[in-house]
Design an enzyme around this catalytic site. Structure first.
Site, PDB file in Angstrom:
ATOM      1  N   LEU A 101     -78.167  66.623 -74.073  1.00 43.94           N
ATOM      2  CA  LEU A 101     -78.842  67.833 -73.583  1.00 43.94           C
ATOM      3  C   LEU A 101     -78.191  69.087 -74.171  1.00 43.94           C
ATOM      4  O   LEU A 101     -76.986  69.122 -74.420  1.00 43.94           O
ATOM      5  CB  LEU A 101     -78.778  67.865 -72.055  1.00 43.94           C
ATOM      6  CG  LEU A 101     -79.552  66.733 -71.365  1.00 43.94           C
ATOM      7  CD1 LEU A 101     -79.142  66.621 -69.901  1.00 43.94           C
ATOM      8  CD2 LEU A 101     -81.055  66.931 -71.492  1.00 43.94           C
ATOM      9  N   HIS A 117     -71.276  56.369 -68.108  1.00 40.43           N
ATOM     10  CA  HIS A 117     -70.903  55.969 -69.468  1.00 40.43           C
ATOM     11  C   HIS A 117     -70.195  54.611 -69.396  1.00 40.43           C
ATOM     12  O   HIS A 117     -69.291  54.428 -68.569  1.00 40.43           O
ATOM     13  CB  HIS A 117     -69.985  57.016 -70.100  1.00 40.43           C
ATOM     14  CG  HIS A 117     -69.630  56.654 -71.515  1.00 40.43           C
ATOM     15  ND1 HIS A 117     -70.550  56.763 -72.541  1.00 40.43           N
ATOM     16  CD2 HIS A 117     -68.510  56.152 -72.062  1.00 40.43           C
ATOM     17  CE1 HIS A 117     -69.983  56.340 -73.663  1.00 40.43           C
ATOM     18  NE2 HIS A 117     -68.751  55.957 -73.393  1.00 40.43           N
ATOM     19  N   GLN A 186     -70.016  44.860 -62.664  1.00 38.42           N
ATOM     20  CA  GLN A 186     -68.747  45.091 -61.940  1.00 38.42           C
ATOM     21  C   GLN A 186     -68.420  46.570 -61.779  1.00 38.42           C
ATOM     22  O   GLN A 186     -67.571  46.919 -60.966  1.00 38.42           O
ATOM     23  CB  GLN A 186     -67.591  44.390 -62.673  1.00 38.42           C
ATOM     24  CG  GLN A 186     -67.733  42.876 -62.658  1.00 38.42           C
ATOM     25  CD  GLN A 186     -66.501  42.177 -63.244  1.00 38.42           C
ATOM     26  OE1 GLN A 186     -65.491  42.793 -63.544  1.00 38.42           O
ATOM     27  NE2 GLN A 186     -66.611  40.866 -63.410  1.00 38.42           N
TER      28      GLN A 186
END
Ligand code: GAR
Length: 207
Positions: A101, A117, A186
């Site tokens: 962005l 991320h 996880q």
């Protein structure tokens, strides 16, 4: 900005398993300070849109139209901003949104955008590190532990304040695909709903 529950938009580009984790968490009452009301995709083929539809959440895809005088990024961001404003969105969650962005966009939602991320920032992050490439890089380097990070979005790709992080072991014989799935299961699918609630609660208390 609205009082009560924060109105959340989720921005997606692909499969949308993180969106699914958010929708499931909402259904289970784990995001009491917010509500996902909008899903926006830069890719009409994104399966994430089907997931939104299955949940009865409004989902829209950019059709790729670039009005005269704008470049592709400006056109996509104008389209995003129009819908975010129409729905009075308070919080934006980037969930596999494969697009960096612009500073102007980030400024419009300062400290109200989070991203997941698939690595332990500051490892394997920044421009070019997205999706499977991140796991290829981790395996290529030979690290024994990776993980996921949820952070606020600022002008530096993957550079904003870290909200939550979780480590995941790399095991012998891992392929990028196997590792990606383990990191999702996880870490990402757990952290992202938790971070969404954290930010919505914090903003709700300030309102
Ligand atoms: C997820 O692993 C997410 O962390 C990653 O892309 C995948 C999207 O999967 N995002 C990035 O790499 C952003 N830099 P999903 O569409 O199934 O949620």
């Amino acid at each position: 900005m609205s009082k009560g529950k924060m109105r959340i938009a989720v921005l997606v580009s692909g499969g949308g398993t993180n969106l699914q984790a958010l929708l499931d968490a909402q259904k289970a009452g784990k995001i009491p300070s917010g509500e996902i009301v909008l899903v926006l995709s830069n890719n009409p083929e994104a399966y994430a849109l089907q997931r939104a539809a299955n949940f009865g959440v409004k989902g829209l895809a950019w059709d790729g139209t670039v009005p005269e005088g704008l470049n592709r990024r400006q056109a996509l961001e104008a389209w995003l901003l129009q819908h975010l404003k129409e729905e009075a969105i308070d919080v934006i969650i980037l969930a596999g949104f494969m697009f960096i962005l612009s500073p102007a966009f980030i400024e419009a939602y300062r400290d109200r955008i989070i991203n997941v991320h698939p690595a332990l920032i500051p490892s394997f992050c920044g421009e070019g590190f997205y999706g499977l490439h991140v796991h290829e890089a981790a395996l290529g380097y030979g690290v024994k532990v990776t993980g996921a990070t949820v952070h606020l979005v600022n002008e530096i790709p993957d550079g904003g304040r870290i909200l939550l992080q979780k480590a995941v072991d790399i095991l012998p014989g891992d392929t990028p695909e196997v590792l990606q799935k383990r990191v999702m299961e996880q870490a990402e699918w757990i952290l992202l709903p938790q971070a969404a609630e954290l930010l919505c609660r914090e903003l709700g208390e300030q309102a």
